[in-house]
Design an enzyme around this catalytic site. Structure first.
Site, short mmCIF file in Angstrom:
data_model
loop_
_atom_site.label_atom_id
_atom_site.label_comp_id
_atom_site.label_asym_id
_atom_site.label_seq_id
_atom_site.Cartn_x
_atom_site.Cartn_y
_atom_site.Cartn_z
N SER A 232 0.86 -1.19 0.00
CA SER A 232 0.00 0.00 0.00
C SER A 232 0.89 1.23 0.00
CB SER A 232 -0.88 0.01 1.25
OG SER A 232 -1.51 1.26 1.43
N TYR B 164 -1.71 -0.26 10.63
CA TYR B 164 -1.82 -0.62 9.22
C TYR B 164 -0.58 -0.17 8.46
CZ TYR B 164 -3.84 -1.08 4.53
OH TYR B 164 -4.08 -1.42 3.22
N LYS C 122 2.16 -2.61 6.50
CA LYS C 122 2.44 -2.51 5.08
C LYS C 122 3.92 -2.19 4.82
CE LYS C 122 -1.57 -3.54 3.43
NZ LYS C 122 -1.78 -4.74 2.58
#
Length: 265
Positions: A156, A169, A173
């Site tokens: 991402s 998150y 990533k």
């Protein structure tokens, strides 16, 4: 092409969004598919893996549902065994599965339970499933039965862009991005290519809760190409990497973000 000559892909998080689009694109491109999600309900044909199965089989591809939770390492052997029992090998691994924190909170308020769950799925689970599948790829190479083995990590833009209300998150990533480099280095001499695809703002169920926010930010110029990304934008890149278009480029990062990678004043 006979069934034995068709390459086999295993896709994690294949029941919706980017994973679903990847499954359909690879089926169009001649792959047979093992599709992972946390659950499988054969009677529920309108959504989830069963809906993907129907679409994939309409495209002439074989389909094997391999449900399991990436956070549970005990599920990994079952996922791999089911795939190998059906198809005999895995030629392409697409590490797509990932979860977002629920709810999004400021980094100063993030509870350890949220950090642990996101990291368990996105980073730890992805690493050890990749390790397990790569071992089967190496065994296939030794047997002479491998077909152009490739590993793709879907990371991402959050691997490099800060979002302080979903720190876990971003950290997960970033871990995936480094993971891709490490596996690329380790496997290059064996002929296994490894790539990282770094999506930008993609229209999926994960981004649905913040759709109005991103609609506004896109209108204000966040993305040079001035639109949302679609799951199919990522799927088409996966299909290209699964072939030999970039055969001399293991370890590269492809950011598919509408130009968010451009440094602008």
């Amino acid at each position: 092409m006979s069934r034995e000559d068709r390459p086999v892909a295993l896709i994690t998080g294949a029941s919706r969004g980017i994973g679903r689009a990847i499954a359909l694109e690879l089926a169009r491109g001649g792959f047979d598919l093992a599709a992972n999600a946390t659950s499988w309900n054969a009677a529920q044909r309108e959504s989830g893996l069963a809906e993907v199965e129907d679409r994939v089989m309409e495209l002439g591809a074989a389909f094997e549902p391999v449900p399991g939770d990436l956070a549970e390492l005990a599920d990994h052997d079952r996922i791999v065994a089911a795939t190998l029992n059906r198809f005999g090998r895995i030629d392409l691994l697409v590490n797509n599965a990932g979860i977002a924190p629920q709810p999004r909170v400021d980094i100063m308020e993030m509870p350890p339970e949220s950090y642990d769950r996101v990291m368990a799925v996105n980073a730890r689970g992805t690493f050890f499933l990749t390790q397990r599948i790569v071992r089967s790829m190496l065994e296939a190479i030794d047997r002479g039965s491998a077909m152009n083995p490739v590993v793709i990590f879907i990371s991402s833009v959050s691997a490099v862009a800060s979002s302080v209300n979903r720190a876990e998150y971003c950290i997960s990533k970033a871990a995936i991005s480094r993971m891709a480099q490490l596996f690329a280095d380790r496997l290059a001499a064996h002929g296994i290519r490894v790539y990282e695809i770094r999506p930008g703002i993609i229209r999926t169920e994960m981004t649905a809760p913040v759709r109005e926010t991103y609609d506004r930010r896109i209108a204000e110029g966040l993305i040079p190409q001035q639109r949302w990304g679609e799951p199919e934008d990522i799927a088409k890149v996966v299909a290209q990497l699964a072939g030999d278009s970039l055969a001399y480029a293991t370890g590269i990062v492809l950011e598919i973000s509408g130009g968010m990678n451009i440094r602008r004043l």
